[in-house]
Enzyme design. Structure first.
Site, PDB file in Angstrom:
ATOM      1  CG  ASP A   1      54.371  33.406  39.160  1.00 45.50           C
ATOM      2  OD1 ASP A   1      55.809  33.603  38.741  1.00 45.50           O
ATOM      3  OD2 ASP A   1      54.392  33.749  40.553  1.00 45.50           O
TER       4      ASP A   1
HETATM    5  C1  GLC Z   1      50.696  36.422  41.656  1.00 46.40           C
HETATM    6  C2  GLC Z   1      51.866  36.314  42.152  1.00 46.40           C
HETATM    7  C3  GLC Z   1      52.649  37.220  41.445  1.00 46.40           C
HETATM    8  C4  GLC Z   1      52.490  37.116  40.009  1.00 46.40           C
HETATM    9  C5  GLC Z   1      51.230  37.194  39.747  1.00 46.40           C
HETATM   10  C6  GLC Z   1      50.900  36.654  38.075  1.00 46.40           C
HETATM   11  O1  GLC Z   1      50.002  37.381  42.075  1.00 46.40           O
HETATM   12  O2  GLC Z   1      51.979  36.764  43.558  1.00 46.40           O
HETATM   13  O3  GLC Z   1      54.159  37.212  41.550  1.00 46.40           O
HETATM   14  O4  GLC Z   1      53.152  38.232  39.167  1.00 46.40           O
HETATM   15  O5  GLC Z   1      50.585  36.408  40.350  1.00 46.40           O
HETATM   16  O6  GLC Z   1      51.004  35.769  37.804  1.00 46.40           O
END
Ligand code: GLC
Ligand code: GLC
Length: 811
Positions: A483
């Site tokens: 993200d």
């Molecule tokens: C958090 C989010 C997940 C994402 C991860 C890496 O755990 O909930 O959706 O893939 O971060 O950014």
């Protein structure tokens, strides 16, 4: 240093001191009503949605940490203390907290008085039961005062902590006997109220916080408790609470049990009132009837135990390694259930007001849960799919109460659609229930615009195909699994969201991770098409998958490892040409899991590069070298100080992908070594450094560039739970549900002699003994089922309700 121990026979973690390095919590509840409870009885509860139906109040990031919860105060002739140690923090002569599956027992003892508190949410019950057992262990009679305490939240947790100009005027309660009813806003549009009831007549009560605690006192010294006398206050506005008061005498050796129920009730519109502004308490009273006596509590606890016996009987490992057994058989499936229920909403790091259910998160959580209660997984898949758009994209999150997509965050995360295919495939492999593919499912929750689930999967698959960039690789959109890799964002102003700022429709930035996912997950889609006899479409899908693989070979490999992405200017990310962020973990895991590079040596090289550049004693960091300065063309990932979170922290969720990848290339010893690095039962002795609970995975462990490498944060709600369970149960131990049966494909450390797994699968029980006489890491020489040798490594589906003996010899 450790702060407790595993009691495997009781399936409990026993904490021996209240002063753990961080609050060590547990979850109560299975389906609708949930509580978070710490080892000092802190925490809160809610109905279905931690934001919209918060039942009790909790202040995050408080001082001292974890201040507020379900408290029982004792005033023993002026000596005021709490058996959970917090909030009074008086020294205890004895203390123990046992976190079990869906319940927590806390016992504190002081000056000859022992108080045990059992807290749990019974099955199919919308409330917490607190059973308090008080024993006089001294030689003389004891006369003392007991006060219960919880603080009501005015339902919407966000509003509750911000909108005081209104909230301080709306609070309302009713008191009837030993029951305190919380009915704020019930007079208008709410049809729900809560209550805190005791099975014993009270000697007084309080419902107004100021009257009970005192305006300038804290939870550690409520003035009513200090005075040894409740005030029988009725809250009008301000802050409603519930406190029962008992004046008790116990003879030497005598024991008394008091049962409390903290319940949530919904009334139909026409049955809301008993008389003007008096709530109809019929349903609450029925709930109270269920817990009048300790026998009823015992029975409900037995039912809860039986429920977990049943769930945990689906996959039972016996190996020589206790730390492994307890993770596979108890704690990892337990955490999988919690992540399935909570997604990323409510923990001691997730405040319950931010995110709802994540599209990608919930699909992945399902991988670790589907064998436990497949019917709930089925329902979840259909709920998630209903938030998909017609073009195959989807809302990144949805709210559990309404099941509607969350507009604030919207869509544009281009990995999201593919996870739906993976979750659906996992469900069908477990159950053989292909009928789910024919279910009519809305787009964007619009009941007038539906298509079959299979059609949704088609949209998912083609969402990738229809969104390729200049190298023929998938466009990344707002982000992919990471993200924080925001290649279309370009934010330079604080307070803008890295995820929703900028145009997600950029046609240049590409993700090699999504490309790997497409090759890993795409074949599941084509297998489902073939089952449906749609061979032409399946052939077409296979061709597209093969093309993607070639594109990865052409444009996605950097010589020694897989690239991470191309940015919005077509520049490489995760390449030796970069100064920082030369190598990323995610594409190495996903591409090798997809089998990419196995045929030409790329895979082994990539995994060796992971070992050399990313591995630390506490797991594998996400990228290296870390980013030292903010770079708006990469987004949030460069916003973190080096060594934390997605900037070179050990982001545990992706570690199991490397573990799985190592099994693809047949290196079982390596795979298990990596498993042990992040698995909490192996980290118990460094709890002082690690800080978080030694019975569950944490999202993040500080990386080698951080100030305290090995320090964990964000325990409980992480995709690590589902993925490590998948990695150990399927890829290492090798028991893999497949469309036509149970595939046996272990990849283990060479020094293992063998192990057994008892697996329930589609209506039969398989007692599988795996022996490894030649000490290989991978490869099955022979399999006999009920005494007959079979060809291949797929155990047939029996569906006969019987036990079957399976002997597997590796070699
Ligand atoms: C958090 C989010 C997940 C994402 C991860 C890496 O755990 O909930 O959706 O893939 O971060 O950014
Ligand atoms: C609140 C509002 C104000 C409004 C008043 C009466 O104080 O801030 O704008 O006039 O309520 O409704």
């Amino acid at each position: 240093m450790r702060f407790g121990y595993f009691d495997d026979a009781n399936r409990e973690y026993v904490i021996e001191t209240p002063k753990t390095p961080y609050p060590w919590i547990n979850y109560l509840g299975n389906e609708s009503f949930f509580g978070l409870i710490s080892n000092t009885s802190g925490g809160y509860c809610f109905y279905k949605d931690a934001r919209l139906r918060r039942v009790t109040r909790y202040r995050y990031n408080n001082i001292p940490v974890d201040n507020g919860g379900r408290y029982f105060y004792i005033n023993d002739n002026g000596d005021v203390w709490t058996p959970g140690w917090m909030p009074v923090r008086k020294d205890l002569d004895a203390y123990e907290c046992r976190h079990g599956l869906g319940y927590t027992k806390i016992r504190g003892e002081r000056n000859g008085l022992s108080v045990s508190q059992l807290s749990f949410v019974p099955l199919k019950f919308d409330g917490e039961v607190h059973q308090l057992t008080i024993k006089n262990k001294s030689n003389g009679e004891k006369h003392f005062k007991l006060f219960s305490f919880i603080e009501w939240c005015l339902w919407n947790a966000w509003d509750d902590m911000t909108n005081f100009q209104r909230n301080f005027s709306t609070g309302e309660v009713e008191v009837e006997g030993s029951a305190i009813y919380h009915k704020t806003e019930y007079r208008e549009r709410r049809n729900h109220y809560a209550f805190y009831w005791a099975n014993t007549p009270v000697d007084g009560f309080d419902t107004d916080r100021e009257a009970f605690i005192g305006l300038y006192n804290g939870f550690d010294c409520p003035q009513a408790v200090l005075a040894g006398q409740a005030t029988n206050s009725i809250a009008h506005g301000w802050q409603p609470i519930a406190s029962h008061y008992f004046d008790l005498t116990l003879k030497a050796g005598e024991e008394k049990t008091i049962i409390f129920v903290l319940g949530y009730v919904e009334n139909p519109e026409e049955e809301k009132w008993e008389s003007l502004n008096v709530i109809n308490k019929k349903r609450a009273k029925a709930m109270q009837e269920q817990f009048k006596s300790p026998d009823q509590v015992d029975k409900a606890m037995q039912e809860l135990r039986a429920y977990w016996d049943e769930l945990l009987s689906v996959y039972v490992l016996k190996s020589d390694d206790d730390k492994l057994n307890r993770m596979v058989n108890i704690w990892n499936p337990y955490q999988c259930m919690v992540t399935f229920n909570m997604s990323r909403s409510a923990s001691y790091f997730e405040s319950g007001i931010g995110r709802g259910m994540g599209f990608r998160d919930s699909n992945q959580d399902l991988l670790g849960f589907v064998h436990q209660i497949p019917e709930r997984a089925r329902e979840r898949i259909l709920d998630i799919a209903a938030t998909q758009f017609e073009d195959g994209g989807c809302y990144h999150q949805y709210q559990p109460l309404t099941k509607k997509g969350n507009h604030d965050i919207g869509g544009g995360f281009n990995d999201d659609p593919l996870w739906l295919i993976l979750a659906t495939a996992a469900y069908i492999k477990e159950t053989g229930d292909y009928s789910i593919l024919d279910e009519q499912v809305p787009f964007d929750c619009n009941p007038n615009n539906t298509a079959t689930l299979l059609e949704h999967l088609t949209r998912s698959f083609y969402h990738v195909v229809n969104n390729l960039g200049p190298h023929g690789l998938p466009l990344i959109g707002r982000a992919d699994w990471n993200d924080c890799l925001n290649l279309n964002c370009f934010s330079t102003t604080p307070d803008e969201s890295f995820q929703t700022y900028g145009d997600p429709n950029g046609r240049v930035a590409e993700s090699i991770f999504i490309a790997g996912m497409f090759v890993f997950i795409g074949p599941e889609y084509s297998a489902l098409l073939r089952y449906k006899g749609r061979n032409e479409e399946a052939d077409k899908a296979d061709k597209l998958i093969e093309e993607m693989k070639q594109k990865i070979y052409e444009h996605g490999y950097d010589g020694e490892w897989f690239l991470r992405a191309y940015d919005a200017f077509g520049r490489k990310i995760g390449s030796k040409e970069n100064e920082e962020g030369q190598i990323f973990i995610e594409p190495q895991g996903m591409c090798v899991m997809a089998g990419i590079g196995v045929e030409n040596g790329y895979a082994i090289k990539a995994l060796d590069a992971v070992k050399e550049r990313l591995e630390t004693p506490y797991g594998i960091v996400l990228n290296d070298p870390p980013y030292q300065r903010y770079d708006k063309s990469k987004g949030e990932i460069t916003s973190y100080p080096p060594g934390y979170k997605e900037n070179a922290g050990v982001f545990c969720h992706n570690n199991p992908w490397i573990i799985c990848a190592e099994t693809v290339v047949g290196r079982g010893t390596r795979a298990f070594e990596l498993y042990k690095k992040i698995t909490p039962s192996y980290l118990q002795d460094i709890s002082d450094l690690h800080k978080t609970e030694p019975y569950v995975y944490s999202q993040m462990v500080a990386g080698k560039a951080a100030a305290r490498p090995g320090e964990a944060k964000n325990s409980w709600l992480t995709g690590t739970a589902a993925w490590t369970f998948t990695a150990i149960s399927q890829w290492i131990l090798g028991i893999q549900p497949d469309y036509n049966g149970l595939r046996i494909n272990p990849c283990i450390p060479a020094d293992w002699k063998g192990y057994t797994v008892r697996r329930k699968f589609r209506g039969a029980t398989y007692n599988i003994t795996i022996s490894n006489p030649n000490h290989v890491e991978k490869g099955v020489k022979s399999i006999t089922v009920d005494g007959k040798e079979i060809s291949g490594n797929i155990l047939p589906v029996f569906n006969d309700g019987k036990e079957h003996d399976v002997q597997v010899v590796m070699g």
